[in-house]
Design an enzyme around this catalytic site. Structure first.
Site, PDB file in Angstrom:
ATOM      1  N   ILE A 216       7.857 -19.844  -0.635  1.00  0.00           N
ATOM      2  CA  ILE A 216       7.340 -21.143  -1.087  1.00  0.00           C
ATOM      3  C   ILE A 216       6.063 -20.908  -1.887  1.00  0.00           C
ATOM      4  O   ILE A 216       5.125 -20.274  -1.399  1.00  0.00           O
ATOM      5  CB  ILE A 216       7.056 -22.069   0.104  1.00  0.00           C
ATOM      6  CG1 ILE A 216       8.331 -22.288   0.928  1.00  0.00           C
ATOM      7  CG2 ILE A 216       6.491 -23.409  -0.368  1.00  0.00           C
ATOM      8  CD1 ILE A 216       8.097 -23.067   2.211  1.00  0.00           C
ATOM      9  N   GLU A 258       6.127 -18.409   5.340  1.00  0.00           N
ATOM     10  CA  GLU A 258       6.788 -19.263   4.347  1.00  0.00           C
ATOM     11  C   GLU A 258       7.843 -18.501   3.566  1.00  0.00           C
ATOM     12  O   GLU A 258       8.296 -18.964   2.511  1.00  0.00           O
ATOM     13  CB  GLU A 258       5.748 -19.857   3.393  1.00  0.00           C
ATOM     14  CG  GLU A 258       5.074 -18.855   2.481  1.00  0.00           C
ATOM     15  CD  GLU A 258       3.814 -18.253   3.077  1.00  0.00           C
ATOM     16  OE1 GLU A 258       2.955 -17.815   2.290  1.00  0.00           O
ATOM     17  OE2 GLU A 258       3.680 -18.205   4.308  1.00  0.00           O
TER      18      GLU A 258
END
Length: 353
Positions: A216, A258
């Site tokens: 991300i 992430e």
């Protein structure tokens, strides 16, 4: 994957597993039995290779070896104490069934002995009074046997229900142990196991295999600006997108923080790039909203890298190459997908400068 063997197959595998465990001096614990049953059933090719390697090398199945086999092939980071407790309860329930069967067998033996005894006495032309006594005794023994069987039926039904319940509880524990609680994707431990299996299958079938590593963009900025609850919301959003897009044969996992990973069996590099682009595009099309205030906070973008498996390489090498392509995507501006082909081009360009 959950499997259910027919009773004859399960009985054969169970007997064979216990026989092999006895020959190799493996303690018959629930954990060891689970491993050897899977080995006999041919359920896990990688497990079979691991045990066959030990056998061919004349190795011994010490407590450490047994624990390592269980850790590698039966447990995915679950709470061992909890799983052990359920395992012991299953063992106890099975023990009760065996006890009931033993009692029934004893009752049948006694009944048979009584019939034989009375038959011998009747053959000597007994007196009518004695015949009446003998028949009465047989009737009494018959009633006892009927009652034993009735109790056995009830006990077996109760134990069967308990075993089914415990089996479902074990299935739930295993599922939870292999799942990331926040995103509901496979966790890192399950990813490592699935990748080993995918590589083994690719080698066996000579089929293509690709790996996506996804990150991300600017995730720390979201967390620092809006707090961890929003960060968790973003992670869930990506998790749902991966679940919607990947096929059943694929494995989508939260690799850590992430970063996510997708294992794509029977998929060449071009098709893998299409999957990555679909994931990137679907997430980029969404807008993150503060659920409490309704404020639109912005767009979430992903960077992704794709690598194809080279026959004979180890899992770490494949992950490393996919990670390098991911870093290239970030370096080139984020919100894009790169492959190892781009990595090779970048390397040549760097050499020419």
């Amino acid at each position: 994957m959950k499997t259910s063997d027919p009773i004859d197959v399960a009985s054969h595998c169970a007997r064979a597993a216990l026989g092999m465990m006895e020959r190799h001096k493996v303690p018959p614990t629930p954990e060891n039995f689970a491993i050897w049953y899977a080995f006999v059933a041919g359920r896990n090719p990688v497990l079979s290779d691991a045990i066959n390697l030990i056998l061919s090398g004349g190795g011994k199945f010490t407590q450490k070896v047994n624990e390592e086999l269980y850790e590698r092939f039966a447990v995915f980071g679950q709470d061992k104490a909890e799983l052990r407790e359920v395992g012991l309860r299953v063992e106890e329930a099975v023990g009760k069934v065996l006890e009931y069967l033993s009692n029934a067998s004893s009752g049948t033996t006694n009944y048979g002995a009584a019939l034989e005894h009375f038959s011998g006495r009747l053959s000597g032309a007994p007196a009518p009074d004695y015949l009446t006594d003998a028949v009465g005794a047989i009737m009494a023994e018959t009633k006892t046997m009927v009652e034993i069987n009735r109790q056995l039926e009830g006990n077996l039904e109760s134990s069967s229900t308990e075993i089914v319940r415990l089996r479902n509880e074990l299935d739930d524990l295993k599922r939870e142990a292999a799942t990331d609680a926040l995103t509901q994707l496979s966790n890192r431990k399950m990813f490592d196991h699935a990748l080993v299996m995918a590589i083994h299958n690719a080698d066996e079938t000579r089929s293509p295999l690709c790996l996506l590593m996804i990150d991300i963009d600017h995730f720390k900025q979201f967390n620092d600006t809006y707090g961890h609850p929003l960060g968790d919301q973003i992670l869930k959003l990506v998790g749902r997108s991966l679940t919607d897009i990947v096929k059943v044969k694929d494995t989508a996992a939260r690799y850590g923080g992430e970063e996510f990973a997708v294992i794509l069996p029977e998929t060449d590099l071009e098709a893998a790039l299409q999957v990555a682009e679909t994931i990137r595009g679907q997430v980029a099309a969404k807008r993150v909203t503060n659920r409490r205030t309704g404020q639109v906070l912005g767009q979430v973008t992903l960077s992704a890298g794709a690598a194809r498996y080279v026959p004979g390489e180890d899992p770490e090498s494949l992950v490393s190459r996919a990670d390098q392509t991911l870093y290239l995507a970030k370096k080139d501006g984020r919100n894009r997908v790169k492959s190892e082909v781009d990595l090779a081009v970048a390397a040549k360009t760097s050499e020419g400068q």
